[in-house]
Design a protein around this motif. Structure first.
Motif, PDB file in Angstrom:
ATOM      1  N   VAL A  80      19.117   9.060  -5.793  1.00  0.00           N
ATOM      2  CA  VAL A  80      18.278   8.634  -7.052  1.00  0.00           C
ATOM      3  C   VAL A  80      17.045   7.745  -6.609  1.00  0.00           C
ATOM      4  CG1 VAL A  80      18.617   6.993  -9.179  1.00  0.00           C
ATOM      5  CG2 VAL A  80      20.498   8.176  -7.930  1.00  0.00           C
ATOM      6  N   ASP A  81      16.072   7.805  -7.444  1.00  0.00           N
ATOM      7  CA  ASP A  81      14.925   7.043  -7.396  1.00  0.00           C
ATOM      8  C   ASP A  81      14.829   6.199  -8.338  1.00  0.00           C
ATOM      9  OD1 ASP A  81      13.933   9.221  -5.442  1.00  0.00           O
ATOM     10  OD2 ASP A  81      13.028  10.612  -6.992  1.00  0.00           O
TER      11      ASP A  81
ATOM     12  N   PRO B 237       0.781  -1.359  -0.090  1.00  0.00           N
ATOM     13  CA  PRO B 237       0.189   0.016  -0.091  1.00  0.00           C
ATOM     14  C   PRO B 237       0.802   1.263   0.255  1.00  0.00           C
ATOM     15  CG  PRO B 237      -0.913  -1.749   1.575  1.00  0.00           C
ATOM     16  CD  PRO B 237       0.528  -2.165   1.071  1.00  0.00           C
ATOM     17  N   ARG B 238       2.056   1.053   0.392  1.00  0.00           N
ATOM     18  CA  ARG B 238       2.914   2.447   0.613  1.00  0.00           C
ATOM     19  C   ARG B 238       3.777   2.515  -0.625  1.00  0.00           C
ATOM     20  NH1 ARG B 238       7.739   2.729   3.389  1.00  0.00           N
ATOM     21  NH2 ARG B 238       6.889   0.646   4.705  1.00  0.00           N
ATOM     22  N   LEU B 239       4.242   1.378  -1.275  1.00  0.00           N
ATOM     23  CA  LEU B 239       5.285   1.343  -2.208  1.00  0.00           C
ATOM     24  C   LEU B 239       5.044   0.935  -3.588  1.00  0.00           C
ATOM     25  CD1 LEU B 239       8.548   0.538  -0.162  1.00  0.00           C
ATOM     26  CD2 LEU B 239       7.632   2.753  -0.716  1.00  0.00           C
TER      27      LEU B 239
ATOM     28  N   PHE C 223       7.537  10.724  -5.375  1.00  0.00           N
ATOM     29  CA  PHE C 223       8.691  10.556  -4.684  1.00  0.00           C
ATOM     30  C   PHE C 223       8.823  11.989  -3.768  1.00  0.00           C
ATOM     31  CE2 PHE C 223      10.025   7.673  -8.085  1.00  0.00           C
ATOM     32  CZ  PHE C 223      10.129   6.736  -7.357  1.00  0.00           C
ATOM     33  N   GLY C 224       8.256  12.884  -4.114  1.00  0.00           N
ATOM     34  CA  GLY C 224       8.155  14.211  -3.130  1.00  0.00           C
ATOM     35  C   GLY C 224       9.641  15.139  -3.342  1.00  0.00           C
TER      36      GLY C 224
ATOM     37  N   THR D 209      13.282   4.647   1.160  1.00  0.00           N
ATOM     38  CA  THR D 209      12.025   5.482   0.523  1.00  0.00           C
ATOM     39  C   THR D 209      12.099   5.832  -0.981  1.00  0.00           C
ATOM     40  OG1 THR D 209      13.183   7.409   1.342  1.00  0.00           O
ATOM     41  CG2 THR D 209      11.714   6.548   2.855  1.00  0.00           C
ATOM     42  N   ASN D 210      13.256   5.490  -1.414  1.00  0.00           N
ATOM     43  CA  ASN D 210      13.556   6.039  -2.919  1.00  0.00           C
ATOM     44  C   ASN D 210      13.294   5.024  -3.901  1.00  0.00           C
ATOM     45  OD1 ASN D 210      15.664   4.627  -2.073  1.00  0.00           O
ATOM     46  ND2 ASN D 210      16.934   5.410  -3.480  1.00  0.00           N
ATOM     47  N   ILE D 211      12.185   4.053  -3.555  1.00  0.00           N
ATOM     48  CA  ILE D 211      11.809   3.166  -4.625  1.00  0.00           C
ATOM     49  C   ILE D 211      10.377   2.709  -4.730  1.00  0.00           C
ATOM     50  CG2 ILE D 211      12.098   0.965  -2.875  1.00  0.00           C
ATOM     51  CD1 ILE D 211      13.543  -0.436  -4.930  1.00  0.00           C
TER      52      ILE D 211
END
Length: 251
Positions: A99-100, A54-56, A71-72, A124-126
């Motif tokens: 990097v995202d 649900p988050r990623l 990604f904000g 948090t970058n994926i």
């Protein structure tokens, strides 16, 4: 990432000796660039799909993405198709927090494993799609949005009658080109020499790309340090198997 030893026994028997024309349709009824393989889900993989998704996780139904909003931040963006169990992609995301990364994979155990690892490592970058890569590229990722597109060890479909199933086709690399920023790169790797040659044939004929290798020596580049060495690849190296990396830059 798929196991090249497994083949789809129900695939078309039509024959081809080379890549399709650039205007060939990307989607054909009954033809896909992958095969869904059954696999047992571990507790961690199930947790990834149920608790972290649900988050990623992302779906086609989420529609076109504004990646800065997703990604904000504004950052380089890497998309990878067929990440298998996700070890390489997780390693890259952890090494490069600036990097995202967008992973696209259809196999539930691999998606679950990657999500579980991303959560445990606090990444948090994926973001992850469990969808057909063609649909994601066409419907979700905006034009001129990617710094790099990665395709590592795709199924080579070695039998001639299955060559149309190879994901590397003129229409596919043209679609990727439209999603890359100017100067962005398409990075492919394979351990099948015949498929490497196929990739070179497709890419050298594709408009808007330049091979970054030294053309007078080889169309291939040495394995870059930034591409993690997979367990599968390390085993192949010990057995004397070759691996071919190709990096093409969008003009």
């Amino acid at each position: 990432m798929t196991d090249p030893q497994h083949q789809d026994e129900g695939s078309s028997a039509s024959k081809t000796t080379g890549p399709e024309s650039p205007d060939a349709p990307l989607h054909r009824r009954g033809i896909k660039s992958y095969v869904i393989r059954a696999g047992r889900m571990t507790e961690a993989q199930t947790r990834g799909l149920e608790e972290v998704w649900p988050r990623l996780g992302l779906t086609i139904a989420d529609g076109p993405q504004n990646l800065d909003t997703l990604f904000g931040r504004v950052a380089p963006r890497v998309a990878e198709v067929g990440f298998g169990m996700g070890k390489s992609l997780i390693e890259q995301a952890e090494r490069h927090p600036e990097v995202d990364f967008i992973g696209i994979e259809v196999h539930a155990p691999g998606v679950g494993k990657l999500l579980d690892e991303a959560d445990k490592r606090g990444l948090t970058n994926i973001r992850v799609y469990r969808e057909d890569a063609l649909a994601v590229l066409e419907q979700c990722l905006p034009a001129d949005s990617l710094t790099t597109f990665q395709l590592f060890f795709p199924d080579p479909w070695p039998k001639k009658k299955h060559h149309k199933r190879r994901i590397v086709q003129p229409a596919f690399v043209e679609l990727i080109r439209t999603r890359l920023k100017a100067g962005g790169t398409l990075h492919m790797a394979t351990d099948w020499e015949a498929y490497a040659e196929w990739m070179v044939e497709v890419m050298d004929a594709a408009p808007g790309y330049t091979n970054t290798a030294e053309p007078e020596t080889s169309p291939y580049v040495p394995r870059p340090d930034f591409r993690p060495l997979t367990k599968f690849e390390a085993r192949g190296e010990r057995l004397g198997h070759g691996v071919w990396d190709l990096i093409y830059r969008r003009d």
